[in-house]
Design an enzyme around this catalytic site. Structure first.
Site, PDB file in Angstrom:
ATOM      1  N   LYS A 173      38.221  35.961  33.074  1.00  0.00           N
ATOM      2  CA  LYS A 173      38.879  37.297  32.971  1.00  0.00           C
ATOM      3  C   LYS A 173      39.275  37.802  34.302  1.00  0.00           C
ATOM      4  CE  LYS A 173      39.183  41.484  33.332  1.00  0.00           C
ATOM      5  NZ  LYS A 173      40.214  42.246  33.935  1.00  0.00           N
ATOM      6  N   GLU A 176      43.333  42.287  36.751  1.00  0.00           N
ATOM      7  CA  GLU A 176      44.576  42.311  36.232  1.00  0.00           C
ATOM      8  C   GLU A 176      45.572  42.748  37.417  1.00  0.00           C
ATOM      9  OE1 GLU A 176      42.643  46.538  36.307  1.00  0.00           O
ATOM     10  OE2 GLU A 176      42.070  44.499  35.769  1.00  0.00           O
ATOM     11  N   GLY A 226      32.099  42.365  41.352  1.00  0.00           N
ATOM     12  CA  GLY A 226      32.906  43.855  41.174  1.00  0.00           C
ATOM     13  C   GLY A 226      32.126  44.819  41.497  1.00  0.00           C
ATOM     14  N   GLY A 227      32.658  46.230  41.280  1.00  0.00           N
ATOM     15  CA  GLY A 227      31.901  47.330  41.624  1.00  0.00           C
ATOM     16  C   GLY A 227      30.576  47.618  40.856  1.00  0.00           C
ATOM     17  N   THR A 230      30.776  49.561  37.599  1.00  0.00           N
ATOM     18  CA  THR A 230      31.007  48.454  36.453  1.00  0.00           C
ATOM     19  C   THR A 230      29.951  47.469  36.032  1.00  0.00           C
ATOM     20  OG1 THR A 230      33.322  48.536  36.858  1.00  0.00           O
ATOM     21  CG2 THR A 230      32.784  46.609  35.495  1.00  0.00           C
ATOM     22  N   GLY A 231      29.367  47.217  37.159  1.00  0.00           N
ATOM     23  CA  GLY A 231      28.182  46.213  36.876  1.00  0.00           C
ATOM     24  C   GLY A 231      27.254  46.789  36.017  1.00  0.00           C
ATOM     25  N   CYS A 282      33.392  42.362  50.260  1.00  0.00           N
ATOM     26  CA  CYS A 282      31.947  42.776  49.751  1.00  0.00           C
ATOM     27  C   CYS A 282      30.861  42.676  50.827  1.00  0.00           C
ATOM     28  CB  CYS A 282      31.682  41.983  48.318  1.00  0.00           C
ATOM     29  SG  CYS A 282      31.225  40.500  48.684  1.00  0.00           S
TER      30      CYS A 282
END
Length: 493
Positions: A173, A176, A226-227, A230-231, A282
């Site tokens: 995934k 987007e 990612g952030g 969200t993690g 990051c």
């Protein structure tokens, strides 16, 4: 213009929603691509394909050397198509084409390195001649591989390469905002000989396609870059089915300069550490810690260099860095700046959106230096993911260490000094997953990457990276089987 589509069970497929997303250049908003917009039903179809392929054994039955050879074929194909991949990555992110080419070269290195990893497994001496005891490693199963937008294919390759070597099936995934190179990768995997259903790809926003990937019991591992917020959500969702998680969640990385450092090298690297890819890294060194006696000199040079940086799009040969990824992200960075000023940070350079001729249609933010910062400020504690360097001062080695560790994150950091013993002491005391000494930023696929504390769980790259995608199994063989004799039979006296 071709619509980017899902790749499920070896075929390109439209979304059940019928929705289409436009991918526009962060430089000037021109249309780069269009992509089908998936939902949970599409994600479930991809999970089913991955599960069926794994359970059938069509790929996990391949030997370790066969899977190593597959990785080398993939690397060769990526090398052949490097310019195609780089153009696609530059189109989505508006990073300079040169930077995109470096990124794809790094992707190739990741696949080549993983092809050198020997098959794990070892014997266990239990002290009994009739027992053969060994530890074998098997693929974890079906993996959900969720990537970020800043280094789209590189971060995906850190997951796909070890997943393939281990014999897993998976669903990719991508973000987007930058899906094009992940879509290209599916064709490359197929051309390299990967059976249908092993590699699947879903397009769409995480809020719609992400839930099944993290909660479906048919998924055995979630690997996410990612952030932090969200993690946390992914970890909570995965907990319901007790699946494995591997999380790389960013950092607030201290770059510590002592007075006895090579200041020319330290300052030059500090500029790169903070402003490369407009800070959308990051491991960016956006938190600069400077010994008080050299503070004024370092900061004045940092400000001078920041003001010289040329912003521009991929087609501008003079550009040194590009735009932020989206309008939404630009607004987040602007809000970060407003909070920093309200808390007392002094803006010495930048601090505003760049709207000069040629940049006004893009999401550009000027390279920024904030001085007189302290660890009580949100600009020091929060990750801006933008071209903003905060400056703090220290007067002793102990204070430098204390400040460097005063963060919920623990991804990376650096220490600059000509005193090797001091560097070693500080590096050992810093609670971060990677410490550079008299350098900043390089990574190698041969070395583990990951963070302490809120920067994540698990490791990517290196030998440890493959173990995220493997399960250890103990096999015990008795070559002289007999009765245990523990319980007495009913007919025995």
């Amino acid at each position: 213009m071709t619509v980017l589509r899902h790749y499920i069970n070896g075929t390109w497929q439209e979304s059940g929603t019928g929705r289409i997303r436009e991918i526009r250049s962060p430089h000037d908003q021109h249309l780069v691509a269009t992509a089908t917009e998936g939902d949970a039903h599409d994600a479930v179809r991809a999970i089913e394909a991955a599960r069926d392929s794994f359970d059938s054994g069509v790929f996990r039955s391949w030997s370790w050397p066969e899977r190593q050879a597959l990785l080398l074929r993939i690397a060769d194909l990526l090398e052949r198509d490097l310019s195609i991949y780089a153009a696609a990555e530059s189109g989505d992110t508006a990073k300079r084409l040169l930077e995109a080419e470096y990124d794809i070269a790094d992707v190739i290195s990741v696949f080549r390195f993983n092809a050198t990893i020997p098959e794990p497994g070892h014997s266990v001496d239990v002290g009994r001649s009739e027992i053969v005891s060994r530890i074998a490693y098997e693929p974890v199963g079906v993996c959900a591989l969720i990537g970020p937008w800043n280094y789209p294919l590189l971060q995906i390759s850190w997951k796909v390469a070890p997943a393939l070597l281990a014999g897993c099936s998976f669903v990719v995934k991508p973000s987007e905002l930058s899906p094009s190179t992940a879509v290209l990768l599916m064709d490359t995997l197929t051309e390299a000989g990967l059976p249908p259903g092993v590699a699947n790809l879903i397009l769409g926003v995480g809020s719609e396609v992400g839930a099944p990937l993290t909660s479906d019991p048919r998924v055995d591992l979630v690997s996410f870059t990612g952030g932090l917020q969200t993690g946390k959500q992914i970890m909570a969702s995965a907990a319901a089915t007790v699946k494995k998680v591997a999380l790389e969640l960013g950092g607030k990385n201290p770059n510590i300069i002592f007075a006895d450092a090579d200041l020319d090298a330290a300052i030059d690297n500090a500029v790169t550490a903070g402003f490369l890819h407009s800070g959308q890294v990051c491991s960016a060194g956006t938190r600069l810690l400077v010994e008080a006696s050299i503070h004024d000199h370092v900061v004045s040079e940092l400000v001078r260099r920041a003001r010289l940086i040329t912003l521009g799009g991929p087609e501008n040969p003079a550009a040194q860095t590009g735009p932020l990824i989206s309008e939404g992200h630009l607004n987040k960075v602007i809000g970060y700046m407003e909070r920093a000023i309200n808390e007392g940070a002094e803006v010495l350079a930048g601090g505003v959106r760049a709207t000069t001729l040629g940049l006004e249609q893009g999401w550009y933010f000027e390279p920024t230096v904030l001085d007189h910062c302290t660890t009580t400020m949100s600009c020091v504690q929060d990750e801006s993911f933008g071209p903003i360097i905060t400056v703090e001062s220290f007067t002793s080695e102990a204070e430098a260490i204390s400040l460097g560790n005063d963060t919920i994150y623990g991804l990376s950091g650096a220490v600059w000094s000509k005193d090797a013993a001091k560097c070693d002491r500080v590096a050992a005391a810093l609670r971060h997953g990677t410490i550079w000494i008299n350098d900043f930023g390089p990574y190698r696929p041969e070395a583990e990457w990951g963070g302490f504390k809120a920067s994540g769980v698990g490791r990517e790259l290196g030998i440890s990276g493959i173990h995220e995608y493997l399960e250890a199994k103990h096999l015990w063989r008795n070559t002289q089987p007999g009765r245990s004799g523990w319980f007495r039979d009913s007919d025995q006296s």
